[in-house]
Structures are given as C-alpha cells and as structure tokens.
Design an enzyme around this catalytic site. Structure first.
Site, mmCIF file in Angstrom:
data_model
loop_
_atom_site.group_PDB
_atom_site.id
_atom_site.type_symbol
_atom_site.label_atom_id
_atom_site.label_comp_id
_atom_site.label_asym_id
_atom_site.label_seq_id
_atom_site.Cartn_x
_atom_site.Cartn_y
_atom_site.Cartn_z
ATOM 1 N N GLU A 45 0.807 -1.225 0.000
ATOM 2 C CA GLU A 45 0.000 0.000 0.000
ATOM 3 C C GLU A 45 0.843 1.279 0.000
ATOM 4 O O GLU A 45 0.456 2.290 0.581
ATOM 5 C CB GLU A 45 -0.972 0.024 1.185
ATOM 6 C CG GLU A 45 -2.070 -1.018 1.072
ATOM 7 C CD GLU A 45 -3.138 -0.869 2.145
ATOM 8 O OE1 GLU A 45 -2.848 -0.267 3.191
ATOM 9 O OE2 GLU A 45 -4.253 -1.376 1.937
ATOM 10 N N GLU A 74 -6.404 -7.711 -1.391
ATOM 11 C CA GLU A 74 -7.139 -7.623 -0.118
ATOM 12 C C GLU A 74 -8.559 -7.163 -0.391
ATOM 13 O O GLU A 74 -8.802 -6.377 -1.311
ATOM 14 C CB GLU A 74 -6.481 -6.629 0.853
ATOM 15 C CG GLU A 74 -5.111 -7.013 1.378
ATOM 16 C CD GLU A 74 -4.540 -5.960 2.329
ATOM 17 O OE1 GLU A 74 -5.341 -5.235 2.966
ATOM 18 O OE2 GLU A 74 -3.312 -5.858 2.434
#
Length: 810
Positions: free
Chosen positions: A397, A469
């Site tokens: 991320e 995710e």
C-alpha cells in the site's frame, strides 16, 4: 563432508543488553535458560502496550569447536531474528543483520577456538525506531521480538556447494526441461590460493540424482556435469515425472553431489515440483490450466508468543487454509514467512504470493537499500518452492516510486526469471512496473457490488490483475458480536467472492484476512486486536469461514447462520436465515416435521460455485397439513402472517387485507384464531421453544444434519492438531482449539466462563493457566520440555464437565 546441527537448545537469555554481556567471562547465572524459537517477552492475549517488546535483549550459547573443523567452514544460520541482530564471538563483533523476516548466515570458522568451548553472543534489537522496513511510521500489526525462528550449524569442506536453483520448463511436453544452476564456492589459503586450484575446479563435476518424494524405488541418476566456474547452469530433459498441481502436488528431490578429483566433497538436496505458472491478462494459469485464485491473507503471529512458533504450528495454519477453509492460495502479508509454512504449502498444493516486508511507509536511501536487500534475500531463500507463484516487490500500500521499484523488479527478474512480480497498491491507475497489477479493493460496503471491474482500477487492460485484499477493516467482526452482525460479515465475503468469480479477467483474490491479530494502538478495537479475520486468533471459525469452506471444499460443508433463538431477532421474529453450504439443497424440519426444501440463491450469487441458501419460510405447508385448510387458503394465510411479521398488523397492504377477509369468511376463521396462528407459526412468543433440523442434501441423500434447539447441557468441544509430539531439533507444540457447544455440537456464541488448564507429564502450557472463553471459543498451546512419556491436558470449569486430552511424547 557436510554436517548440519540444530542449535535451538541450551541458550541463555536476559531481557536487557549491556556491553559486558558480549565478553567471554560473564556471570551467566543472571540469565534464564530458553529454547528456540523464542519470543523476547511473553504477552497477554490483548490490552497490552506494544512498547513492552521493544527493547534490546541478549542471547548466549556455548559452541564446541571440534578439532575436525580444521580447514573447514562452520556456518551458523539464523532463520529469523526480530529485528537487528549483532553476533559476537569472544567479545568481537563478527556479523550483523538488519531485518527480521529473512534468514542470514555467518561463517564463524575464523573465530572458533578448536578443542574448546566458544561463547556466541547475539544482541537482538527489537525496537521499532530502526531505519529498516517495515519501520518508520505506524504499522497495522505487531512486530514482536527475539530469535523467533530456528538456528542451525553447518560444517562444510573448504570447497562446497553454496546454492542450487531449479527451474522447470516445458512441463506439458512428454519430456520436461530441467534447468539446474549450481554455485560452488571455495576458500583461499594464506597465500591466496584455493586448496584445489581453479583449473581443477573447472574440470571437476557435479552428479545429479532425482527421486520422487516418498518413493521407495530409490534415486535415478541424471548424469555427471562438468563445472564451468563458480556458477554452472545445467540443462537436461527428464521423462516419466508427474506435475505439481493444486489437487495433486507431486514433489521431487534433486540430490547434487560435488566431486573434486574423484573425491566427493559436498552434497545438497532440494525439494521442488515440475510446474509452470503464469499470470496472463485474463487470469492465472498453472501448467496451462486456468485457475481462479481464492485465498486469504495470513500474518505469522500467535497469541502470547507473537512470531515464535516451531514447525508443527506453522504447518497447522497451512492445513487449516487448505482443508478447513478450502482455499487454493495464500498471501504472506506483509513479509516472508516461516520455511515450515511454505514447505507445507508445497505439500498441500497451496499457491503462495509472498512479499517483502513493509506497510505503506517508504523511507530514505538507507531504508530503501535495506528493502532491496530484503528483496534479494527473499528470492534467494524461497525460490525453489513450487507453491510460490508471485513475488511481491512493492511495499504494501505504498505510493509510486519508480526508481526504487525498478530496482526491486530488476533484482527479482535477475534472480528468478521463472516467476512474475506484483506489488500491492491501494492506488488506481498507479505506475505498473511489475508483471501483475495487484490492488486492495475495499469498495464493498454491504450494499455495493462486491468488487470493482478491472477497467475501473487500471487502464492497462493487457496486464494481469489480482485483488490482494478485500473486506477486513470494512466490517470488523468479533466472535461474540450479535447474530445479525456475524451474518452480515459472512454476506460481505460472499458478495465479494461472487464478484471475484463473475469477472473472468480478475485472476483471483485474497480476503483480509485468515485470522484476527494483535495490532498497534493506532488500529483495532482498542484492545490491541484487529478483528478482521474469518477465524479468531486461536484459529476458531467465525461464520464467514464457511463462505470459503463451501466454495472449493470437497467434503460436506454446511453452516447455519442462526441459533434459531427468537431473542436474537428484532421483535423476536425469525426472518431470513442463511446456509453456507456446498450441498444441492437444504431440507428444513420443525419439531421433526418436514417444512420445505430450499435451494441455492443463484439469482443474487449467480457466479459463486456454491451459492448460499436462503431459508425464508418456516411455515411451508404446515398450515395446510396441520390446520386442515385448503391449499389456496393456507397460502393466503401464510402470506398475511409473513406480512404482519415484516410490516406490523396495522400496516398490511390493502390487497392482503381483502384476501384475508375473504379467507376468514370462507374458513370461518375468527380474529383470535388468526392471532393464534401467528404466534404458533411465526412469532412463537410465549410458546414452547421449537427444535429445528437442517439436512444438507447431496445427490438426493442427506450428507449432514444440523440441529438447532435450546441448550440443556453445555459441553467442551476440543480440536487438537496432534496427540503425538516429537522433538526434531527443538520443542514441539500442539495447538488446542476450545469451544463451548450444546449437545448437538453447535457453538454457544455467548459462553465466556473461566476455564482452568491443568497438565500432567512432560509438557508445559504456553500462556496463562486460567482462561475465559470469548464468543464461545478460545484456545491454548502445549509444548514439549525435552522429555518423552505420556502427558495430558485437562480443561476444568464450574459449569462444564471436565475434559482431558492425552498426549504421547516420543
């Protein structure tokens, strides 16, 4: 000749480090005896400050310098030390490693005093202020401390095999291509010359032998191959071998023997599988067959001991993923994990996406160099595992950083041309330097579509696309949350999985996450736990776990979303109940009377292999059969009763009021009699509790029955991964999952009483000896103490009968 010795026993430990501890002479009576893997401090289950494990500690061990080591290399390998390790011998710094998630090796032979004991000291810095990944900003997981993986010693000749890398190609041909890269190293004498001169080294050879793992037919010799210098690449073809596939993961052992002047100098064996994997623009292919990746993210943490768990516990997590949750893939978030775990993935056919350590933050140039080194170490240490199909070479991320990620991608492709790269991002249309666009899609909020289409995330439609995710923090769910909350959690996972299967150009997805985990103060529910898992921290199932287990599992799976207790539902009215199952249908029985058969909801979940089944009619034809009304009247009465349940008596639609009035005239049904029908078949307020049975039907036969009725006597249900423990280089651990259930084996989600744990024999409990169940479940671990014999663990509670689990330690 080659010798490998585990070094996991006889360590001394102290929580604080001072300079005098690295000296040869030190008062070791102040230290405690520990075995590896070891956590630097044992922690509570929750509500603790992450600062308690952030300190510098010291480990000491004596190593005897055998006289036979003369002229040989003596290597010590640490599989994992969190997070900076400094190694001393005789008070002198001989090595340092930064980064807690990859192994490192030090040649200690120059420092060994032969014929005597040598003091090895390890200074372990577990603070999070270090300028190495993943540190530098907040982190949504705890990082713990200690020498938390195993340590071993290797003794090799002055010339030895340093590394072997295996690639398999053209595996769908009758003869498969095997490429073996052998790296040989040699030490120099004081004059700067090798014991064997370079000319002889180049003219020497390696012998390759192949054996199918578990096969008793012995090894098949593939041939002798001349060395071409330090690194030699050998290409050959083999036949009569089977492929490594997810449902039949056949493994092979390649033995590599080094011969110099007809003398066998060294040997090394590598386990691998014949397989090819490829991410294409339309999905993932294994051995040319398209496979939808369905997986979960896994942290490597456990209650009390953080990262420090030996082989069996690591293997158990892989077993749960494959055999209980039915997934075919796992992402090791957010760092490389135990070789034991990956080895078990190899054995089970569980595909792995592994990545370098990090969480959102990118540091300075020094920090980036550490991340680049992490990339190099990860690939060199894990690249022979057939289960690994994708390298994650971005910080999870993180923002785009083309210069940085060009380097990590280049290193990955140079060290392993056989695998593609990905990088987990939360940014749409970010720069794609990797082979696969991996993206965290948290768009689903319970009402929206499960996933966004690929074209909404990346304009690069020619690239492969993988969802790394989903869900997780969007709907944290505790095992003791309300029934409605737990059901909504499961429905969110079902909605996303439906989208995952709907889009043919999404290679697959990884739910966040496998189990709940301890986290920093900046995240979670205030008690230092993120309740994002489909399992609890002790790997007990939440309802959402059955969403996964029902999709790919071959054995019967059926989980009913409700306890069928009226107080769990608004106004005590049962509405929709869901069955998460891989069966063809569900037959519902009420007090052993057949009500109705229900089928998968293929309208809402049109793309799932096994859609859940909505059970929304608890009356069926009972009014017709038991009350004697004709079919049309009974159906009208049922519709009206359902409408009263959903809208209230004073808000019935006009057309139903008219229909009911006609039925009342026709059947001479009074208002009071209608009210009694409502309480009898719908509300049941003030009536006797009902027993429900749900039969899962497969090919016309009941394969599983679930009974829901008021509990009369709670009991323990205990699940253990083994009853036989065996020490192989270090202590062994049994994982025990504890549930409170009724007489039909159904979990009691609000049971939370205290349980005392009592052991006999040569085992110890990890964690406290008194626990309280949370959401009807909890767990514990027992470990061996270096002795054999019979042992037991007893669970004692004031309200439940005592249960004893027996163990044999061999």
């Amino acid at each position: 000749m080659f010798e490998r010795v585990p070094l996991n026993d006889n360590w001394l430990y102290i929580e604080n480090f001072c300079e005098v501890m690295k000296e040869e002479e030190y008062d070791e009576s102040r230290m405690s005896s520990v075995r590896l893997p070891h956590t630097n401090i044992e922690l509570p289950f929750h509500y603790f400050d992450e600062g308690v494990y952030q300190f510098v500690s010291c480990y000491r061990r004596k190593i005897y310098g055998e006289r036979s080591y003369l002229g040989k290399h003596v290597f010590i390998t640490f599989e994992g030390v969190a997070h900076i390790a400094k190694i001393y011998m005789h008070g002198k710094l001989i090595g340092e490693h930064k980064g807690g998630y990859t192994a490192f090796t030090i040649d200690i032979s120059p420092y060994l005093h032969l014929g005597e004991y040598n003091t090895l000291v390890v200074e372990v810095d577990s603070r999070e202020s270090n300028n190495i990944p993943p540190f530098g900003h907040v982190i949504d997981y705890m990082t713990y401390g200690g020498i938390y993986r195993e340590v071993f010693l290797e003794v090799k000749e002055s010339i030895y095999i340093d590394d072997v890398f295996i690639q398999t190609k053209e595996v769908r041909n009758e003869t498969k291509k095997l490429q073996v890269e052998v790296t040989v190293k040699q030490s120099l004498d004081k004059a700067g010359e090798a014991p064997w001169n370079q000319h002889n080294l180049e003219g020497s050879s390696v012998k390759l032998l192949l054996q199918r793992e578990g096969c008793k037919d012995g090894m098949h010799e593939l041939g002798n191959y001349t060395l071409k210098g330090e690194t030699t690449t050998i290409e050959l073809r083999v036949s009569d071998v089977e492929l490594w596939e997810i449902e039949r993961p056949v493994l092979y052992i390649l033995y590599v023997e080094l011969e110099i002047d007809n003398e066998r100098v060294d040997g090394k064996w590598i386990r691998f599988g014949f397989r090819e994997s490829e991410f294409r623009k339309d999905g993932f292919y294994l051995n040319g067959e398209k496979i939808k990746l369905l997986g979960l993210n896994r942290h490597q943490s456990y209650p009390y001991v953080g990262y420090a768990m030996p082989r069996r516990a690591q293997q158990t997590d892989a077993d749960i993923l494959k055999r209980e949750l039915g997934v075919n893939a796992v992402r090791t978030s957010h760092y490389p994990q135990s070789q034991h775990f990956i080895n078990r993935c190899d054995e089970l056919g569980l595909l792995v996406f592994t990545e370098i350590p990090g969480w959102q933050h990118i540091g300075d140039s020094q920090w980036k160099e550490a991340a680049i080194q992490n990339t190099r170490e990860m690939i060199l240490q894990y690249r022979n595992h057939p289960s690994i199909v994708l390298w994650g070479v971005r910080i999870n991320e993180s923002q785009d950083d083309d210069e940085f990620y060009n380097k990590t991608n280049r290193i990955a492709h140079e060290l392993d041309p056989s695998r593609q790269t990905g990088g987990v991002r939360f940014l749409k249309n970010s720069n794609l330097l990797e082979d696969v666009y991996t993206y965290n899609d948290f768009s689903h909020n319970g009402c929206t579509e499960g996933l966004e289409p690929k074209k909404s995330v990346t304009s690069n439609m020619g690239a492969s696309y993988l969802v790394s995710e989903f869900n997780g923090h969007m709907f944290p769910t505790k095992p003791f949350d309300s029934e409605e909350h737990r059901l909504n959690h499961a429905k969110r996972h079902a909605a996303v999985l439906n989208s995952l299967y709907q889009y043919n150009d999404i290679a697959g997805g990884f739910g966040w996450c496998m189990f709940d985990y301890n986290t920093h103060k900046d995240f979670g529910s205030g008690d230092r736990i993120c309740y994002h898992g489909v399992l609890t921290m002790f790997r007990n199932h939440k309802l959402a776990a059955s969403v996964y287990g029902s999709q790919l599992g071959s054995s019967p799976v059926c989980e009913i979303s409700s306890s069928m207790d009226i107080g769990e539902h608004p106004a005590c009215n049962l509405s929709n109940v869901m069955a998460f199952t891989n069966s063809d249908s569900i037959k519902l029985y009420k007090n052993d009377e057949f009500v109705k058969e229900f089928y998968p909801d293929t309208k809402k979940y049109s793309s799932l292999p096994h859609p859940p089944i909505v059970i929304d009619d608890f009356v069926g034809e009972l009014i017709e059969r038991k009350e004697g009304y004709c079919h049309s009247s009974a159906e009208t009465i049922k519709k009206v009763l359902f409408a009263i349940r959903d809208n209230g008596q004073n808000h019935l639609p006009l057309h139903l009021k008219i229909k009911m009035a006609l039925v009342m005239l026709k059947e001479k049904l009074s208002f009071q009699e209608g009210l009694q029908l409502y309480y009898k078949y719908i509300g049941n307020w003030g009536g006797e509790a009902i027993s429900y049975r749900f039969d899962a039907i497969q090919n016309g036969v009941s394969v599983k029955s679930i009974v829901k009725k008021p509990v009369s006597k709670p009991a323990f249900k205990v699940i253990t991964d083994t009853n036989t423990l065996s020490e192989e280089g270090t202590y062994d651990v049994a994982s025990i999952r504890i549930l409170a259930v009724d007489e039909n084996g159904e979990k009691l989600p609000y049971f939370q009483e205290v349980v005392e744990l009592i052991t006999t024999g040569p085992i110890e409990i990890i964690g406290p000896k008194k626990i309280s169940l949370k959401g009807g479940s909890f767990g514990t671990y027992v470990k061996t103490i270096g002795k054999v014999g019979e042992a037991s663990l007893s669970l004692c509670s004031e309200s439940l009968d005592k249960v004893t689990i027996d163990f044999t330690i061999i």
